[in-house]
Design a protein around this motif. Structure first.
Motif, PDB file in Angstrom:
ATOM      1  N   UNK A 209      -6.365  -5.562 -14.821  1.00 37.26           N
ATOM      2  CA  UNK A 209      -5.003  -5.648 -14.303  1.00 37.26           C
ATOM      3  C   UNK A 209      -4.460  -4.244 -14.037  1.00 37.26           C
ATOM      4  N   UNK A 210      -3.631  -4.133 -13.025  1.00 42.44           N
ATOM      5  CA  UNK A 210      -3.062  -2.833 -12.663  1.00 42.44           C
ATOM      6  C   UNK A 210      -2.031  -2.389 -13.684  1.00 42.44           C
ATOM      7  N   UNK A 211      -2.050  -1.090 -13.966  1.00 42.45           N
ATOM      8  CA  UNK A 211      -1.083  -0.525 -14.908  1.00 42.45           C
ATOM      9  C   UNK A 211       0.261  -0.234 -14.266  1.00 42.45           C
ATOM     10  N   UNK A 212       0.267   0.112 -12.980  1.00 44.01           N
ATOM     11  CA  UNK A 212       1.482   0.531 -12.300  1.00 44.01           C
ATOM     12  C   UNK A 212       1.800  -0.384 -11.126  1.00 44.01           C
ATOM     13  N   UNK A 213       3.107  -0.543 -10.884  1.00 43.16           N
ATOM     14  CA  UNK A 213       3.583  -1.288  -9.724  1.00 43.16           C
ATOM     15  C   UNK A 213       4.772  -0.537  -9.143  1.00 43.16           C
ATOM     16  N   UNK A 214       4.916  -0.607  -7.832  1.00 44.70           N
ATOM     17  CA  UNK A 214       5.999   0.072  -7.129  1.00 44.70           C
ATOM     18  C   UNK A 214       6.698  -0.920  -6.212  1.00 44.70           C
ATOM     19  N   UNK A 215       8.033  -0.918  -6.285  1.00 53.40           N
ATOM     20  CA  UNK A 215       8.841  -1.823  -5.482  1.00 53.40           C
ATOM     21  C   UNK A 215       9.918  -1.026  -4.745  1.00 53.40           C
ATOM     22  N   UNK A 216      10.164  -1.409  -3.505  1.00 54.84           N
ATOM     23  CA  UNK A 216      11.304  -0.877  -2.757  1.00 54.84           C
ATOM     24  C   UNK A 216      12.110  -2.068  -2.253  1.00 54.84           C
ATOM     25  N   UNK A 230      -5.932  -1.562 -16.569  1.00 54.49           N
ATOM     26  CA  UNK A 230      -5.839  -1.552 -18.023  1.00 54.49           C
ATOM     27  C   UNK A 230      -7.092  -2.031 -18.715  1.00 54.49           C
ATOM     28  N   UNK A 231      -7.061  -1.786 -20.054  1.00 57.20           N
ATOM     29  CA  UNK A 231      -6.054  -0.993 -20.755  1.00 57.20           C
ATOM     30  C   UNK A 231      -6.267   0.501 -20.553  1.00 57.20           C
ATOM     31  N   UNK A 232      -5.184   1.240 -20.732  1.00 54.84           N
ATOM     32  CA  UNK A 232      -5.228   2.691 -20.593  1.00 54.84           C
ATOM     33  C   UNK A 232      -4.680   3.348 -21.862  1.00 54.84           C
TER      34      UNK A 232
END
Length: 273
Positions: A209-216, A230-232
């Motif tokens: 699974x992705x650790x980071x997400x970005x929304x605008x 993950x995990x990190x």
């Protein structure tokens, strides 16, 4: 429900025992086809808490935020460059090194949770997204000469040599750099427009699974590149490390450009509702 092994010829004895209040030990029939009872449900997750909230209406909103610990520092020319913003006033950054910063933690009070969190703010860029100039926007640690503090996240916009994309960089506990990118054709803005930015992170997600997400403006943007999954690992919050709104590098040549308003940080990753 108790289950008893049924033995031929003793049904009446068991019935009499039950009437008399005689308890019988519960056993499990190895030949039963009934599934075992389900495990108890996991405890509910801890409620999300806001750890920092500031209107950025002026110097007092930095020195004493609505939520979180103070000690924030404004660095702009002219000093305390707050201008009319989306609601009230906001911080204007338009040169190298201009920013506001808050300690990650101070006096035992956290403004940031490095393991998981959400950073949200309103931002009015002073430039079109496809201008040939690199800009910094925000970060959760100090950037140091092409490197950064272990356990920190950095966000900004690339110039033409990197196809005008967005960068979202994560440094894990060992300072390994994970650079995520958003292609120029996957986002866009014009100078003077207000947009709502949200970054979420969680180092404890399951494998893959992705650790980071970005929304605008409530829409998740597709991340490419060295996508961290993950995990990190990360580092604990430190009193000598800072959250930056604006410039990430006070000695470099990357401009922080625009007006910021209404910054919020939470202690868990919260996607837009």
């Amino acid at each position: 429900m108790r289950r008893h092994r049924v033995l031929s010829g003793v049904l009446s004895v068991l019935a009499m025992g039950a009437i008399a209040g005689v308890g019988c030990a519960s056993t499990t029939d190895p030949n039963s086809t009934n599934p075992p009872p389900p495990p108890p449900p996991p405890p509910p997750p801890a409620a999300a808490q806001m750890t920092l909230q500031t209107t950025l209406d002026g110097p007092s909103a930095v020195a004493a935020p609505s939520i979180g610990t103070g000690g924030g520092i404004v660095t702009t020319t002219p000093a305390n460059d707050f201008v009319a913003a989306r609601v009230g006033d906001g911080l204007r950054t338009d040169a190298v090194g201009e920013r506001v910063r808050f300690p990650q933690i101070s006096g035992g009070v956290q403004n940031l949770e490095n393991e998981s969190g959400t950073l949200q703010f309103w931002y009015q860029p002073s430039y079109d997204h496809d201008i040939d100039q690199k800009y910094t926007i925000a970060g959760t640690g100090t950037w140091k000469a092409n490197n950064a503090t272990a356990g920190s996240i950095h966000f900004g916009k690339h110039e033409s040599s990197n196809q005008f994309g967005i960068f979202l960089i994560f440094f894990d506990a060992n300072s390994v750099r994970w650079e995520h990118n958003v292609a120029a054709n996957a986002y866009g803005w014009n100078a003077g427009e207000w947009h709502l930015f949200r970054i979420t992170w969680d180092v404890n997600v399951a494998a893959g699974e992705r650790n980071l997400h970005l929304y605008i403006d409530g829409q998740e943007l597709p991340l490419t590149g060295e996508v961290s999954r993950g995990p990190q690992t990360t580092l604990p919050e430190r009193s000598n490390e800072f959250i930056y709104i604006g410039a990430r590098d006070v000695t470099g040549n990357i401009i922080a450009g625009g007006v910021y308003d209404d910054v919020e940080i939470w202690n868990t990753a919260i996607p837009p509702s």
